[in-house]
Design an enzyme around this catalytic site. Structure first.
Site, PDB file in Angstrom:
ATOM      1  N   TYR A 124      43.516  33.512  28.001  1.00 30.85           N
ATOM      2  CA  TYR A 124      44.883  33.785  27.116  1.00 30.85           C
ATOM      3  C   TYR A 124      45.374  32.445  26.493  1.00 30.85           C
ATOM      4  O   TYR A 124      46.512  32.470  25.736  1.00 30.85           O
ATOM      5  CB  TYR A 124      45.978  33.911  28.310  1.00 30.85           C
ATOM      6  CG  TYR A 124      45.963  35.505  28.675  1.00 30.85           C
ATOM      7  CD1 TYR A 124      44.824  36.075  28.999  1.00 30.85           C
ATOM      8  CD2 TYR A 124      47.016  36.426  28.852  1.00 30.85           C
ATOM      9  CE1 TYR A 124      44.699  37.151  29.678  1.00 30.85           C
ATOM     10  CE2 TYR A 124      46.922  37.635  29.321  1.00 30.85           C
ATOM     11  CZ  TYR A 124      45.763  37.988  29.743  1.00 30.85           C
ATOM     12  OH  TYR A 124      45.356  39.345  30.168  1.00 30.85           O
ATOM     13  N   LYS A 171      35.322  35.506  39.469  1.00 28.66           N
ATOM     14  CA  LYS A 171      33.943  36.368  38.945  1.00 28.66           C
ATOM     15  C   LYS A 171      32.865  35.016  39.074  1.00 28.66           C
ATOM     16  O   LYS A 171      32.377  34.678  38.170  1.00 28.66           O
ATOM     17  CB  LYS A 171      34.187  37.007  37.829  1.00 28.66           C
ATOM     18  CG  LYS A 171      32.966  37.899  37.487  1.00 28.66           C
ATOM     19  CD  LYS A 171      32.836  39.199  37.995  1.00 28.66           C
ATOM     20  CE  LYS A 171      31.503  39.529  37.747  1.00 28.66           C
ATOM     21  NZ  LYS A 171      31.257  41.100  38.316  1.00 28.66           N
ATOM     22  N   ASP A 204      35.739  42.770  40.383  1.00 25.81           N
ATOM     23  CA  ASP A 204      35.415  44.076  40.391  1.00 25.81           C
ATOM     24  C   ASP A 204      35.557  44.582  41.955  1.00 25.81           C
ATOM     25  O   ASP A 204      36.128  45.879  42.022  1.00 25.81           O
ATOM     26  CB  ASP A 204      34.107  44.400  39.680  1.00 25.81           C
ATOM     27  CG  ASP A 204      32.841  43.277  40.175  1.00 25.81           C
ATOM     28  OD1 ASP A 204      33.133  42.466  40.816  1.00 25.81           O
ATOM     29  OD2 ASP A 204      31.796  43.570  39.569  1.00 25.81           O
ATOM     30  N   ASP A 228      46.817  39.565  35.328  1.00 22.12           N
ATOM     31  CA  ASP A 228      47.411  40.645  34.639  1.00 22.12           C
ATOM     32  C   ASP A 228      47.073  41.892  35.055  1.00 22.12           C
ATOM     33  O   ASP A 228      47.660  42.862  35.216  1.00 22.12           O
ATOM     34  CB  ASP A 228      46.952  40.406  33.177  1.00 22.12           C
ATOM     35  CG  ASP A 228      47.818  41.110  32.098  1.00 22.12           C
ATOM     36  OD1 ASP A 228      48.651  41.640  32.500  1.00 22.12           O
ATOM     37  OD2 ASP A 228      47.548  40.942  31.010  1.00 22.12           O
ATOM     38  N   ASP A 232      49.005  44.897  37.474  1.00 12.61           N
ATOM     39  CA  ASP A 232      49.360  46.206  36.955  1.00 12.61           C
ATOM     40  C   ASP A 232      48.910  47.488  38.107  1.00 12.61           C
ATOM     41  O   ASP A 232      49.420  48.336  38.388  1.00 12.61           O
ATOM     42  CB  ASP A 232      48.751  46.774  35.784  1.00 12.61           C
ATOM     43  CG  ASP A 232      49.769  46.300  34.460  1.00 12.61           C
ATOM     44  OD1 ASP A 232      50.618  45.316  34.586  1.00 12.61           O
ATOM     45  OD2 ASP A 232      49.823  46.985  33.527  1.00 12.61           O
TER      46      ASP A 232
HETATM   47 MG    MG Z   1      50.422  42.916  31.779  1.00 10.35          MG
END
Ligand code: MG
Ligand code: NAI
Length: 332
Positions: A124, A171, A204, A228, A232
């Site tokens: 990001y 990861k 994962d 992120d 969710d």
């Molecule tokens: Mg988001």
């Protein structure tokens, strides 16, 4: 005592959930002086700036920002204002508590997972480059400084809240240098918090474990992108994005917003669930020392959800935002 805060009214369902939240804050006796600014895509079209200068100046004075979602163009146009705000004010800890509400039936019970997402770097950072017409590079940046402070924040929270376990999600099997360093720092710092169990999991597998056996998780600490996505996912365990609040904390500034976006598919229909944003406002009240007002709001929301007859469509009901808010106001 009255406290001055800055409020950003964003796009989509933003204005709908903001106006009713301010009503509830007032009814709960929060005693806030709000400096309110229109920001975002609509403001950009109208006046050529995503955030008016006066809005930044207000936040730099109050240091506390309550913000509704902003629409970010996909694949083109201006960069995310949210990402920009998090970087500009160094709001490095994005804290997203997903807790089951006994009155909201999902496939899961007793979920209580708090995600600590690093908020200022990783993919990001926006370091992207076209190498040729057919090749694009996006650079993932992980630093010791930013890794240390988010991991410390997660452990400190676990200790303060009497939580038992912190899971580092990464990861590092593939990204051995960046995620490898993040994981190494996690175990270095874990030694300073012997009362908390420290464990790690590859991202994962974490996605699968969150769906199959979410009750094994307590506090999760992770990088920006994984946080992120996984947060969710945690909202889905408790009944959806309408119920997941967040805080974005730095050493000097604090910003509070729902995890969800501007929900253009339901904007203007008067059916948005304001709960996630309302709970974000409660996190803000707790941050500025107004625990009483926050508790009153939390109790009123719980009572309305428990009663069950007034629910917004995302929770399987038929109530409008207005009807739901009126029910909360009645409980207050
Ligand atoms: Mg988001
Ligand atoms: P979204 O979170 O806005 O919506 C996803 C789904 O959840 C939609 O079906 C929506 O109707 C539903 N939903 C979200 N919040 C709800 C609520 N309070 N009540 C009832 N249903 C709700 O995600 P999407 O559609 O991917 O993004 C829309 C826009 O929001 C994009 O421009 C995106 O960049 C932006 N966004 C902004 C954020 C922010 O300002 N912090 C965070 C996430 C997305």
């Amino acid at each position: 005592m009255s406290t001055t805060i800055t409020v950003f009214r964003g796009d989509g369902i933003g204005p709908e959930i903001l106006d009713v939240t301010l009503e509830i804050l007032e009814a709960a006796g929060a005693d806030l002086a709000c400096e309110i600014f229109d920001v975002g895509a609509a403001e950009y079209e109208a006046h050529g700036a995503l955030v008016p200068d006066a809005a930044y100046a207000s936040f730099e004075k109050t240091h506390v920002l309550l913000k509704t979602p902003i629409t970010t163009p996909v694949g083109k146009g201006f960069r995310s204002l949210n990402v920009m705000l998090r970087k500009k004010y160094d709001l490095y800890a994005n804290i997203r508590p997903a807790k089951s509400n006994p009155a909201v039936k999902t496939r899961y019970q007793d979920i209580d997972i708090v995600t600590f997402r690093e908020n200022t770097e990783d993919l990001y950072a926006g370091v992207e480059e076209m190498i040729s017409e057919d090749e694009a590079h996006s650079i993932k940046i992980i630093t010791r400084k930013c890794s240390e402070r988010i991991i410390r924040a997660a452990f400190a929270y676990a200790v303060a809240q009497g939580r038992k376990k912190v899971t580092c999600v990464h990861k590092a099997n593939i990204m051995k240098l960046s995620d490898g360093m993040f994981r190494d720092i996690f175990y270095e710092l874990a030694k300073e918090y012997p009362q908390v169990e420290a464990t790690d999991m590859i991202v994962d597998n974490t996605a699968m474990q969150l769906v199959m056996n979410p009750n094994q998780f307590d506090v999760i600490v992770t990088e920006n992108l994984y946080g992120d996505i996984l947060s969710d996912l945690t909202s889905g365990l408790i009944g959806g994005l309408g119920l997941l609040p967040s805080s974005n904390l730095g050493d000097d500034y604090a910003m509070f917003e729902a995890v969800h976006g501007s929900a253009p598919d339901i904007a203007g229909k008067g059916i948005a669930n304001p709960t996630a944003f309302l709970w974000s406002a409660c996190m803000m009240l707790e941050h500025i020392g107004k625990q009483d007002a926050a508790s009153r709001i939390r109790r009123a929301v719980d009572a309305v959800l428990a009663d069950g007859s007034v629910k917004t469509p995302d929770l399987g009901g038929q109530a409008s935002t207005r009807e739901y808010v009126d029910a909360i106001l009645a409980k207050l």
